[in-house]
Motif scaffolding. Structure first.
Motif, mmCIF file in Angstrom:
data_model
loop_
_atom_site.group_PDB
_atom_site.id
_atom_site.type_symbol
_atom_site.label_atom_id
_atom_site.label_comp_id
_atom_site.label_asym_id
_atom_site.label_seq_id
_atom_site.Cartn_x
_atom_site.Cartn_y
_atom_site.Cartn_z
ATOM 1 N N ALA A 1 0.854 -1.190 0.000
ATOM 2 C CA ALA A 1 0.000 0.000 0.000
ATOM 3 C C ALA A 1 0.895 1.247 0.000
ATOM 4 N N PRO A 2 0.489 2.302 -0.674
ATOM 5 C CA PRO A 2 -0.746 2.421 -1.456
ATOM 6 C C PRO A 2 -0.576 1.760 -2.820
ATOM 7 N N ARG A 3 -1.670 1.568 -3.522
ATOM 8 C CA ARG A 3 -1.603 1.001 -4.865
ATOM 9 C C ARG A 3 -1.148 2.041 -5.878
ATOM 10 N N GLY A 4 -1.245 3.287 -5.491
ATOM 11 C CA GLY A 4 -0.804 4.390 -6.334
ATOM 12 C C GLY A 4 -0.967 5.678 -5.549
ATOM 13 N N TYR A 5 -0.488 6.776 -6.098
ATOM 14 C CA TYR A 5 -0.651 8.047 -5.384
ATOM 15 C C TYR A 5 -0.548 9.215 -6.367
ATOM 16 N N MET A 6 -1.083 10.365 -5.958
ATOM 17 C CA MET A 6 -1.076 11.562 -6.777
ATOM 18 C C MET A 6 0.242 12.298 -6.559
ATOM 19 N N ALA A 7 1.177 12.128 -7.488
ATOM 20 C CA ALA A 7 2.508 12.723 -7.349
ATOM 21 C C ALA A 7 2.553 14.171 -7.835
ATOM 22 N N ASN A 8 1.817 14.467 -8.932
ATOM 23 C CA ASN A 8 1.795 15.797 -9.548
ATOM 24 C C ASN A 8 3.154 16.174 -10.145
ATOM 25 N N TYR A 9 3.181 17.256 -10.892
ATOM 26 C CA TYR A 9 4.428 17.775 -11.448
ATOM 27 C C TYR A 9 4.243 19.253 -11.775
ATOM 28 N N CYS A 10 5.343 19.941 -12.080
ATOM 29 C CA CYS A 10 5.305 21.368 -12.399
ATOM 30 C C CYS A 10 5.556 21.575 -13.887
ATOM 31 N N HIS A 11 4.783 22.475 -14.471
ATOM 32 C CA HIS A 11 4.949 22.740 -15.894
ATOM 33 C C HIS A 11 4.418 24.141 -16.222
ATOM 34 N N GLY A 12 5.073 24.799 -17.149
ATOM 35 C CA GLY A 12 4.620 26.109 -17.598
ATOM 36 C C GLY A 12 5.765 27.109 -17.703
ATOM 37 N N GLU A 13 5.437 28.298 -18.187
ATOM 38 C CA GLU A 13 6.443 29.333 -18.412
ATOM 39 C C GLU A 13 6.591 30.242 -17.191
ATOM 40 N N CYS A 14 7.734 30.896 -17.145
ATOM 41 C CA CYS A 14 8.027 31.880 -16.096
ATOM 42 C C CYS A 14 8.309 33.219 -16.792
ATOM 43 N N PRO A 15 7.279 33.929 -17.227
ATOM 44 C CA PRO A 15 7.460 35.139 -18.047
ATOM 45 C C PRO A 15 7.850 36.363 -17.218
ATOM 46 N N TYR A 16 8.370 37.355 -17.915
ATOM 47 C CA TYR A 16 8.695 38.631 -17.278
ATOM 48 C C TYR A 16 7.482 39.549 -17.399
ATOM 49 N N PRO A 17 7.123 40.292 -16.346
ATOM 50 C CA PRO A 17 7.728 40.234 -15.000
ATOM 51 C C PRO A 17 7.105 39.111 -14.179
ATOM 52 N N LEU A 18 7.880 38.558 -13.259
ATOM 53 C CA LEU A 18 7.367 37.483 -12.404
ATOM 54 C C LEU A 18 6.429 38.076 -11.353
ATOM 55 N N THR A 19 5.245 37.535 -11.284
ATOM 56 C CA THR A 19 4.286 37.998 -10.271
ATOM 57 C C THR A 19 4.519 37.255 -8.962
ATOM 58 N N GLU A 20 3.942 37.752 -7.898
ATOM 59 C CA GLU A 20 4.092 37.115 -6.598
ATOM 60 C C GLU A 20 3.508 35.712 -6.609
ATOM 61 N N MET A 21 2.494 35.494 -7.439
ATOM 62 C CA MET A 21 1.850 34.195 -7.533
ATOM 63 C C MET A 21 2.808 33.109 -8.008
ATOM 64 N N LEU A 22 3.831 33.500 -8.776
ATOM 65 C CA LEU A 22 4.772 32.531 -9.322
ATOM 66 C C LEU A 22 5.902 32.198 -8.358
ATOM 67 N N LYS A 23 5.924 32.849 -7.193
ATOM 68 C CA LYS A 23 6.879 32.512 -6.131
ATOM 69 C C LYS A 23 8.317 32.451 -6.649
ATOM 70 N N GLY A 24 8.696 33.397 -7.446
ATOM 71 C CA GLY A 24 10.041 33.414 -8.003
ATOM 72 C C GLY A 24 11.098 33.766 -6.973
ATOM 73 N N THR A 25 12.242 33.105 -7.057
ATOM 74 C CA THR A 25 13.373 33.450 -6.201
ATOM 75 C C THR A 25 13.971 34.770 -6.687
ATOM 76 N N ASN A 26 14.815 35.374 -5.859
ATOM 77 C CA ASN A 26 15.479 36.615 -6.276
ATOM 78 C C ASN A 26 16.284 36.392 -7.549
ATOM 79 N N HIS A 27 16.935 35.222 -7.604
ATOM 80 C CA HIS A 27 17.716 34.908 -8.802
ATOM 81 C C HIS A 27 16.822 34.810 -10.024
ATOM 82 N N ALA A 28 15.634 34.187 -9.870
ATOM 83 C CA ALA A 28 14.710 34.045 -10.998
ATOM 84 C C ALA A 28 14.209 35.404 -11.486
ATOM 85 N N VAL A 29 13.941 36.317 -10.541
ATOM 86 C CA VAL A 29 13.489 37.662 -10.927
ATOM 87 C C VAL A 29 14.541 38.356 -11.770
#
Length: 353
Positions: free
Chosen positions: A272-300
């Motif tokens: 157990a378990p027989r499986g699980y919801m692992a999820n993954y991250c995907h998508g663009e990180c466009p300029y300017p980075l909004t707070e919602m995208l949780k960008g690091t200082n380096h990413a900004v």
């Protein structure tokens, strides 16, 4: 890359891979789980109720490296089958009903693990209660081989002596210090279990029938809790409300990924378990980075440079910013039942790095 994130990545690739590529990818997956090959249970024992209970309770997010069911630090629980033989086929003599050499192979415990609990369970699977009283004695052999054990009965240390009656209950013995020694294979000399009948030995028939109850219904197992400090992390902060906000489909965000162990042929050894919801991250990180995208200082700064020199500097990557653990219950390469907490196995939130 974090080991558990690597596990999710490889497993996702495993599900999509060509059959000719599976052996290498599977080895990588099993290595991430701490296994040296795919377990192939032959005669696995039942899953102890204590392990089921801990698995069903889930992981304490505030302290994922503590086994609350046993009140000790730990993130790995193993249950071992007894591999020791009966020490003698002789007819019981005196008040002695039963003598057995107990051996539990703890070689699977890795050097980096700290054993925090060792517990011996002795169960008497009996359907009736006769009221007979028995005496149990448990010894720790001192510097002797199995071959010479019968001839050196004095070369041993008494660990426990306890009276009991045959009931539908188990006897438990705390052997944490012994288990810590056994984690070093050269120190594991097993145990000697003796059970004596507390009856008038002149009543031969009464004595024999009492002893038969022991011989046919005894079951022993050993359990350890250990802590792998490399898999422990500090307690997590509560999920922020903004993680549930809707985002455009091309923007960095969490995507659903369900991993079914049957798809990779692991259903025979993963309990157990027989499986699980692992999820993954995907998508663009466009300029300017909004707070919602949780960008690091380096990413900004990187997105700023990208906006000026897009051909030289790429955009930041969409990656996990918050992960959570899961528990797995499975048979290992020695047919032991293992309950293990694995950190960073589920992607909860994504951001730009």
């Amino acid at each position: 890359m974090n080991t558990s994130v690597l596990f999710i990545t490889i497993l996702a690739l495993f599900l999509l891979a060509d059959c000719s590529e599976l052996p290498f990818q599977e080895r990588m997956l099993l290595k991430a789980l701490g296994l040296n090959g795919r377990p192939r249970p032959v005669a696995p024992g039942p899953v102890p109720k204590a392990l089921w209970k801990i698995f069903e309770q889930g992981i304490n997010s505030e302290n994922p490296c503590r086994m609350e069911g046993f009140q000790v630090p730990g993130n790995i629980v193993r249950s071992y089958k007894d591999q020791g033989p009966l020490m003698s086929s002789e007819i019981p003599h005196g008040s002695l009903c039963f003598r057995k050499y107990l051996f539990f192979d703890l070689s699977v415990v890795e050097k980096k693990e700290e054993v925090t609990l060792g517990q011996l369970e002795i169960k008497f699977k009996h359907n009736t209660y006769q009221g007979h009283v028995f005496q149990l004695q448990l010894y720790h052999p001192l510097h002797m081989s199995l071959k010479g054990m019968r001839d050196h009965s004095m070369n041993r240390k008494l660990l426990f002596a306890q009276s009991f009656r045959l009931l539908h209950k188990s006897l438990y013995f705390n052997l944490t210090k012994v288990a810590q020694d056994w984690a070093k294979a050269e120190n594991n000399m097993g145990l000697v279990l003796e059970i004596l009948a507390d009856v008038d030995t002149s009543r031969t028939n009464h004595f024999s029938s009492s002893c038969e109850q022991i011989d046919f219904f005894i079951h022993t197992s050993f359990l350890t809790v250990s802590l792998d400090p490399t898999s422990c992390k500090a307690s997590r902060t509560k999920r922020s409300a903004e993680s549930s906000l809707p985002t455009p489909s091309n923007i960095c965000s969490k995507r659903r990924l369900y991993i079914d162990f049957k798809d990779v042929g692991w259903q025979n050894w993963v309990i157990a378990p027989r499986g699980y919801m692992a999820n993954y991250c995907h998508g663009e990180c466009p300029y300017p980075l909004t707070e919602m995208l949780k960008g690091t200082n380096h990413a900004v700064l990187q997105t700023l440079v990208h906006s000026i020199e897009p051909e030289i500097t790429p955009l930041p990557c969409c990656a996990p910013t918050k992960l959570s653990p899961i528990s797995m219950l499975y048979y290992d390469n020695n047919d032991n039942v293992v309950l293990r907490h694995y950190e960073d196995m589920v992607v909860d939130e994504c951001g730009c790095k």
